[in-house]
Design a protein around this motif. Structure first.
Motif, PDB file in Angstrom:
ATOM      1  N   TYR A  42       0.819  -1.203   0.000  1.00 49.14           N
ATOM      2  CA  TYR A  42       0.000   0.000   0.000  1.00 49.14           C
ATOM      3  C   TYR A  42       0.855   1.256   0.000  1.00 49.14           C
ATOM      4  CZ  TYR A  42       1.114   0.755   4.937  1.00 49.14           C
ATOM      5  OH  TYR A  42       1.771   1.000   6.115  1.00 49.14           O
ATOM      6  N   ILE A  87     -10.542  -1.402  -1.857  1.00 52.76           N
ATOM      7  CA  ILE A  87     -10.609  -0.334  -0.856  1.00 52.76           C
ATOM      8  C   ILE A  87     -11.938   0.397  -0.955  1.00 52.76           C
ATOM      9  CG2 ILE A  87      -9.541   1.807  -0.033  1.00 52.76           C
ATOM     10  CD1 ILE A  87      -7.006   0.938  -1.542  1.00 52.76           C
ATOM     11  N   VAL A  95     -10.343  -2.129   3.874  1.00 53.64           N
ATOM     12  CA  VAL A  95      -9.820  -3.000   2.822  1.00 53.64           C
ATOM     13  C   VAL A  95     -10.505  -4.360   2.914  1.00 53.64           C
ATOM     14  CG1 VAL A  95      -7.795  -4.114   1.830  1.00 53.64           C
ATOM     15  CG2 VAL A  95      -7.589  -1.842   2.833  1.00 53.64           C
ATOM     16  N   TYR A  98      -7.851   1.656  -5.582  1.00 56.49           N
ATOM     17  CA  TYR A  98      -7.548   3.025  -5.129  1.00 56.49           C
ATOM     18  C   TYR A  98      -8.826   3.689  -4.641  1.00 56.49           C
ATOM     19  CZ  TYR A  98      -6.979   8.050  -5.332  1.00 56.49           C
ATOM     20  OH  TYR A  98      -7.004   9.380  -5.011  1.00 56.49           O
ATOM     21  N   LEU A 148      -5.421   6.425  -0.950  1.00 56.27           N
ATOM     22  CA  LEU A 148      -4.815   5.129  -0.645  1.00 56.27           C
ATOM     23  C   LEU A 148      -4.813   4.250  -1.901  1.00 56.27           C
ATOM     24  CD1 LEU A 148      -3.662   2.937   1.222  1.00 56.27           C
ATOM     25  CD2 LEU A 148      -6.024   2.361   1.867  1.00 56.27           C
ATOM     26  N   THR A 149      -3.622   3.807  -2.286  1.00 51.63           N
ATOM     27  CA  THR A 149      -3.468   2.865  -3.394  1.00 51.63           C
ATOM     28  C   THR A 149      -2.965   1.547  -2.840  1.00 51.63           C
ATOM     29  OG1 THR A 149      -2.830   4.721  -4.817  1.00 51.63           O
ATOM     30  CG2 THR A 149      -2.439   2.503  -5.667  1.00 51.63           C
ATOM     31  N   LEU A 150      -3.554   0.455  -3.301  1.00 55.16           N
ATOM     32  CA  LEU A 150      -3.231  -0.844  -2.733  1.00 55.16           C
ATOM     33  C   LEU A 150      -3.204  -1.889  -3.839  1.00 55.16           C
ATOM     34  CD1 LEU A 150      -4.606  -1.853   0.731  1.00 55.16           C
ATOM     35  CD2 LEU A 150      -4.118  -3.599  -0.944  1.00 55.16           C
TER      36      LEU A 150
END
Length: 560
Positions: A292, A323, A332, A543, A547-549
């Motif tokens: 992340y 997310i 998440v 995304y 927050l990018t995961l």
């Protein structure tokens, strides 16, 4: 529909045996049961009389390719597949009322020429399409006896591998993908007008590669015959000509069965790679983890090497993150699988995310007797819904949040009796667009063909198939990899690249055209597992609000 076509497309089969591989048998059965085609003629090649050859004679004649023959026999024993695409079935049970013409051929080296007398008989049946399911290389007037030509498979990418054997060179050279085409035959070997093109996975085993590959291709002819029936001959052929208008050169060799010396050299390298992979599995195991990045500018993080890791305990893996940002919190949703021998049954978990990782322990929110994964969570009409992958149950299931994010109830099945994976919904232009990869034929692969459906009402249970289904037939970009999103006024669809292995990499595709009649997308970027040596693959992107995961498969030591 074009007035030049009858109520059904008139098909003829070109065969040299009544016993056909199972994948061909099922294809013929599908055409027979359709409302768009009828098989009116079978043209069978008369066998030339040959003396009974002894085992010694056959061994002498094939001694130069003996190692290849032994390799194929070993593969058939070691990697037997179910359902077996190559099990022989008698097609006469499907064609008992179909006319039969047995023809004599003038044989020249590798080619067959049907005699002029037989050509005249065949022309009397006014065939729309001949399907080549036998004979050797066809030459001469037989190619002109049907209105829309002789259609034939080439199980290989004709840009790279012409000749054969199918799949062998891709496996032995450790290629990432195996191409296939359906073409209208011409005098140029594997150089006809292409009707359909697709790409499939290359496995370590040739038998495993070919089995799913041939099952998948069995759907190509029914799809294109149906398209011809629905669009009409003039429109159909105009499209074919336009798609084949570019000049194409072929600068590779014509591939054939390798002789013993070449096979031994190739197989030595192939076997060494196989042994190396087996040894690595003794000392390392693969595990899916989450990675992340929070971005202060509230935009997507793009430097993957900077992402922080969230490692699960060694007895499980975490994958398929989705997310949802709500009330200044990030939740998440992801798949969790606890290792249990060779059995793999996933359930769905949720955890709250903070800048230092999980702020709470993962909580199981959905568990069924069958495998669940890829929790696609979205909001509509101020309600949250979830579509988990439930392929093992042959459903596409919809759940509604009773108490977001921890309590969910089953709402309905969006589809039933379908082998679909990683279903993803987009609400656009007052319609719901359902993207999902489907294993259309039993024995085929799940990651290679993207199907698209539309509905005016999410909860109606009525989904209309897209006119161009499958809209993508390519293992490199078909399977969804997360929520479709808008960035700088452009619409992007993340997808998986499963060509090298399942979950190898991701593609970011811009959706250029999205209507009920057309679908086009173009690849604009890729996420490959190259940012660190222990990373083996990555296959889901998500995304929301800074927050990018993603997930990644890594190798972890089994010992020490």
């Amino acid at each position: 529909m074009d007035g030049s076509l009858r109520n059904k497309i008139r098909l003829g089969l070109l065969i040299d045996s009544n016993e056909m591989p199972y994948w061909v048998y099922k294809m013929i059965q599908r055409l027979n049961e359709s409302d768009y085609a009828q098989i009116v003629l079978v043209v069978k090649k008369k066998k030339t009389k040959k003396e009974n050859r002894s085992f010694i004679t056959r061994l002498q004649n094939n001694f130069h390719i003996l190692l290849y023959i032994l390799f194929k026999k070993w593969e058939n024993w070691k990697f037997k597949q179910t359902p077996d695409a190559f099990k022989l079935k008698d097609i006469r049970t499907l064609l008992s009322n179909t006319d039969l013409i047995e023809v004599e051929c003038l044989e020249k080296k590798f080619s067959d020429y049907v005699t002029e007398n037989d050509i005249d008989k065949i022309k009397g049946y006014d065939i729309d399409i001949f399907l080549r399911l036998g004979f050797r290389i066809l030459r001469g007037d037989i190619l002109k006896t049907s209105k829309y030509g002789v259609w034939s498979y080439h199980h290989g990418d004709n840009h790279i591998f012409r000749g054969g054997p199918a799949g062998f060179w891709e496996v032995i050279y450790d290629k990432r993908e195996l191409g296939s085409i359906l073409q209208i035959l011409t005098e140029d070997l594997d150089g006809g007008e292409v009707l359909y093109r697709s790409w499939s996975t290359v496995h370590t085993s040739l038998n495993e590669t070919l089995n799913s590959f041939f099952w998948k291709t069995s759907a190509f002819i029914p799809r294109k015959v149906k398209e011809l029936y629905e669009t009409g001959g003039e429109t159909f052929m105009c499209k074919v000509r336009n798609e084949n208008s570019d000049l194409q050169f072929y600068s590779q060799p014509m591939y054939t069965i390798p002789g013993n010396f070449l096979f031994f050299r190739l197989f030595t390298v192939y076997f060494f790679k196989w042994i190396t992979r087996r040894i690595k599995k003794i000392f390392y195991k693969e595990q899916w983890i989450l990675l992340y990045s929070f971005n202060k500018s509230n935009t997507i993080s793009t430097a993957i090497f900077r992402f922080k890791r969230i490692l699960p305990p060694k007895d499980r893996y975490w994958a398929d993150p989705c997310i949802v940002a709500r009330n200044n919190r990030h939740y998440v949703f992801f798949e969790e699988v606890i290792y249990n021998g060779n059995k793999e049954k996933g359930h769905i978990c949720v955890a709250e995310m903070g800048k230092n990782g999980f702020q709470s322990d993962p909580m199981i929110i959905l568990d069924k007797p069958y495998h669940l994964s890829y929790p696609f969570v979205f909001e509509h009409d101020q309600k949250f819904y979830m579509i988990p992958e439930s392929e093992q149950n042959s459903t596409i299931e919809l759940y509604e949040a009773e108490e977001f994010p921890f309590k969910w109830k089953f709402k309905m099945n969006l589809m039933e009796n379908v082998k679909a994976v990683d279903s993803t919904v987009l609400h656009k232009d007052n319609k719901f667009w359902l993207f999902t990869t489907i294993k259309e034929v039993d024995g085929g692969a799940s990651s290679e063909e993207l199907f698209l459906f539309t509905s005016d009402n999410l909860l109606s249970g009525k989904w209309t198939p897209h006119a161009k289904n499958p809209v993508i037939s390519d293992v490199k970009s078909a399977r969804p990899a997360g929520r479709i999103f808008t960035y700088n006024n452009k619409l992007y669809r993340p997808s998986q690249d499963c060509s090298f292995r399942y979950g190898y990499a991701m593609k970011l595709n811009e959706i250029n055209t999205l209507t009920e009649d057309e679908y086009k997308e173009s690849v604009v970027s890729s996420i490959t597992p190259d940012w660190k040596n222990d990373v083996l693959g990555t296959h889901t992107f998500s995304y929301d609000k800074g927050l990018t995961l993603i997930d990644a498969s890594i190798k972890r030591r089994r010992f020490f």
